[in-house]
Design a protein around this motif. Structure first.
Motif, PDB file in Angstrom:
ATOM      1  N   GLY A  60      -8.272   6.078  -0.222  1.00 26.80           N
ATOM      2  CA  GLY A  60      -8.390   4.877   0.601  1.00 26.80           C
ATOM      3  C   GLY A  60      -7.160   3.989   0.502  1.00 26.80           C
ATOM      4  O   GLY A  60      -6.731   3.390   1.493  1.00 26.80           O
ATOM      5  N   VAL A  61      -6.577   3.908  -0.700  1.00 27.99           N
ATOM      6  CA  VAL A  61      -5.351   3.123  -0.886  1.00 27.99           C
ATOM      7  C   VAL A  61      -4.227   3.700  -0.039  1.00 27.99           C
ATOM      8  O   VAL A  61      -3.488   2.969   0.633  1.00 27.99           O
ATOM      9  CB  VAL A  61      -4.952   3.100  -2.380  1.00 27.99           C
ATOM     10  CG1 VAL A  61      -3.548   2.517  -2.550  1.00 27.99           C
ATOM     11  CG2 VAL A  61      -5.964   2.294  -3.192  1.00 27.99           C
ATOM     12  N   TRP A  62      -4.099   5.018  -0.056  1.00 30.29           N
ATOM     13  CA  TRP A  62      -3.029   5.678   0.699  1.00 30.29           C
ATOM     14  C   TRP A  62      -3.205   5.455   2.200  1.00 30.29           C
ATOM     15  O   TRP A  62      -2.246   5.137   2.918  1.00 30.29           O
ATOM     16  CB  TRP A  62      -2.998   7.159   0.375  1.00 30.29           C
ATOM     17  CG  TRP A  62      -1.975   7.949   1.154  1.00 30.29           C
ATOM     18  CD1 TRP A  62      -2.212   8.959   2.023  1.00 30.29           C
ATOM     19  CD2 TRP A  62      -0.555   7.775   1.110  1.00 30.29           C
ATOM     20  NE1 TRP A  62      -1.033   9.432   2.545  1.00 30.29           N
ATOM     21  CE2 TRP A  62       0.014   8.728   2.010  1.00 30.29           C
ATOM     22  CE3 TRP A  62       0.289   6.918   0.423  1.00 30.29           C
ATOM     23  CZ2 TRP A  62       1.388   8.833   2.211  1.00 30.29           C
ATOM     24  CZ3 TRP A  62       1.669   7.026   0.636  1.00 30.29           C
ATOM     25  CH2 TRP A  62       2.191   7.973   1.515  1.00 30.29           C
ATOM     26  N   LEU A  63      -4.435   5.587   2.693  1.00 31.37           N
ATOM     27  CA  LEU A  63      -4.684   5.382   4.114  1.00 31.37           C
ATOM     28  C   LEU A  63      -4.457   3.923   4.516  1.00 31.37           C
ATOM     29  O   LEU A  63      -3.947   3.640   5.599  1.00 31.37           O
ATOM     30  CB  LEU A  63      -6.115   5.806   4.462  1.00 31.37           C
ATOM     31  CG  LEU A  63      -6.397   7.310   4.409  1.00 31.37           C
ATOM     32  CD1 LEU A  63      -7.877   7.586   4.629  1.00 31.37           C
ATOM     33  CD2 LEU A  63      -5.565   8.040   5.464  1.00 31.37           C
ATOM     34  N   THR A  64      -4.830   3.005   3.636  1.00 30.14           N
ATOM     35  CA  THR A  64      -4.586   1.585   3.926  1.00 30.14           C
ATOM     36  C   THR A  64      -3.098   1.303   3.981  1.00 30.14           C
ATOM     37  O   THR A  64      -2.605   0.611   4.883  1.00 30.14           O
ATOM     38  CB  THR A  64      -5.241   0.702   2.844  1.00 30.14           C
ATOM     39  OG1 THR A  64      -6.640   0.955   2.815  1.00 30.14           O
ATOM     40  CG2 THR A  64      -5.014  -0.769   3.128  1.00 30.14           C
ATOM     41  N   TRP A  65      -2.363   1.832   3.026  1.00 29.78           N
ATOM     42  CA  TRP A  65      -0.927   1.584   2.945  1.00 29.78           C
ATOM     43  C   TRP A  65      -0.200   2.161   4.161  1.00 29.78           C
ATOM     44  O   TRP A  65       0.800   1.607   4.615  1.00 29.78           O
ATOM     45  CB  TRP A  65      -0.372   2.192   1.659  1.00 29.78           C
ATOM     46  CG  TRP A  65       1.035   1.769   1.335  1.00 29.78           C
ATOM     47  CD1 TRP A  65       2.165   2.514   1.469  1.00 29.78           C
ATOM     48  CD2 TRP A  65       1.440   0.504   0.833  1.00 29.78           C
ATOM     49  NE1 TRP A  65       3.263   1.785   1.085  1.00 29.78           N
ATOM     50  CE2 TRP A  65       2.843   0.546   0.682  1.00 29.78           C
ATOM     51  CE3 TRP A  65       0.775  -0.670   0.508  1.00 29.78           C
ATOM     52  CZ2 TRP A  65       3.585  -0.550   0.205  1.00 29.78           C
ATOM     53  CZ3 TRP A  65       1.503  -1.757   0.030  1.00 29.78           C
ATOM     54  CH2 TRP A  65       2.888  -1.691  -0.115  1.00 29.78           C
TER      55      TRP A  65
END
Length: 314
Positions: A60-65
């Protein structure tokens, strides 16, 4: 991208109040380790807690970033969280657990509403203004009802340090409002994010980004004064508690709340934190609150009830 479903408004309220219960114990926990630099407490709890939140939600962090337009919002939110994490504990240390909490969290809904008004041109509702006015009035009564002399625990606070602590608590309130506003902005649908972003990825991303400078600060403080932990047998268990419950669990619950309502409204619900903090400060830490302060506590609860009874159309 796949998003996390937002909670219902009622579920968001329950999550926020439970989070506030955890947050309200932070001052009490910090009071058990008085020899630890308050900046180190804030940097470790939010830094390590932020790493836990981020590393357990890396997809989720990667997709948000990678989301278009998300990076500036993440960076501003992380800045707000990092500032809040450091100055909040100093403000509590100088002004006292009860007063530091009331000022920091009591000012947050005002700052959140002003940010929405200035940035989004979104004027607060009449019910929000009334609820905020009531809670601020209650907070003022709590301040005036605070005994600045010797507490039950034998702590004597210098008036100049109390004043500086109040100023830092106000800075913490603005920083917290900035953090919640940016997180809420990322969750809401926009031209770049038609479906918005799930509350867990947003909070985890902001927490992870803010954890980087906080960990650096923590390492620097430990290197500068490693002896501060030597005579504090409760340091590890108390800081572990602060990392796991008020930080990791508390901010996951905050994510649920922000996914269900605007930042300004969520900030008013977080005024339940100083209510818990005042009770803990009196019963455990030994701080002294006069009768007018206890009346102020009841007024804060009345402000929360005013907001809760707002008729909403979703």
């Amino acid at each position: 991208m796949k998003t996390t479903p937002h909670a219902s408004y009622g579920g968001g309220v329950v999550a926020l109040l439970l989070a506030c219960t955890f947050w309200g114990t932070t001052g009490m926990a910090a009071s058990f380790i008085p020899g630890i630099n308050p900046i180190a407490i804030g940097a470790s709890t939010m830094g390590i807690g932020g790493l836990i939140l981020g590393l357990t939600a890396l997809p989720g962090v990667w997709l948000t970033w990678k989301n278009i337009g998300a990076i500036p919002l993440v960076l501003l939110g992380a800045l707000g969280l990092a500032v809040y994490s450091t100055v909040f504990y100093i403000g509590m240390s100088w002004a006292g657990v009860a007063l530091g909490n009331v000022i920091a969290l009591g000012s947050a809904p005002l700052f959140a509403g002003l940010i929405e008004w200035v940035v989004d041109k979104q004027r607060p509702s009449g019910r929000w203004l009334i609820a905020t006015a009531i809670t601020v009035a209650g907070g003022t009564m709590l301040v005036s009802g605070r005994n600045f002399g010797e507490d039950g625990g034998g702590i004597v606070r210098d008036q100049n340090m109390v004043t500086l602590g109040i100023a830092l608590a106000l800075i913490a309130g603005f920083a917290y409002a900035l953090y919640t506003y940016m997180a809420n902005k990322l969750m809401k649908p926009s031209a770049d994010r038609p479906q918005g972003i799930g509350h867990r990825p947003v909070i985890s991303t902001i927490q992870l980004v803010s954890a980087v400078p906080l960990i650096v600060v923590l390492i620097a403080l430990v290197i500068a004064d490693p002896g501060q932990f030597a005579n504090q047998p409760l340091a590890i268990p108390m800081m572990a508690y602060l990392v796991l419950f008020p930080t990791a669990v508390g901010h996951l619950l905050l994510a649920v709340g922000l996914g269900a309502m605007p930042a300004s409204r969520a900030a008013v619900y977080t005024l339940f934190e100083p209510v818990v903090a005042v009770v803990m400060a009196v019963l455990v830490v030994g701080e002294v609150i006069s009768p007018i302060g206890w009346i102020g506590l009841a007024v804060v609860l009345a402000g929360l009830f005013t907001l809760t009874t707002e008729v909403r159309s979703r």
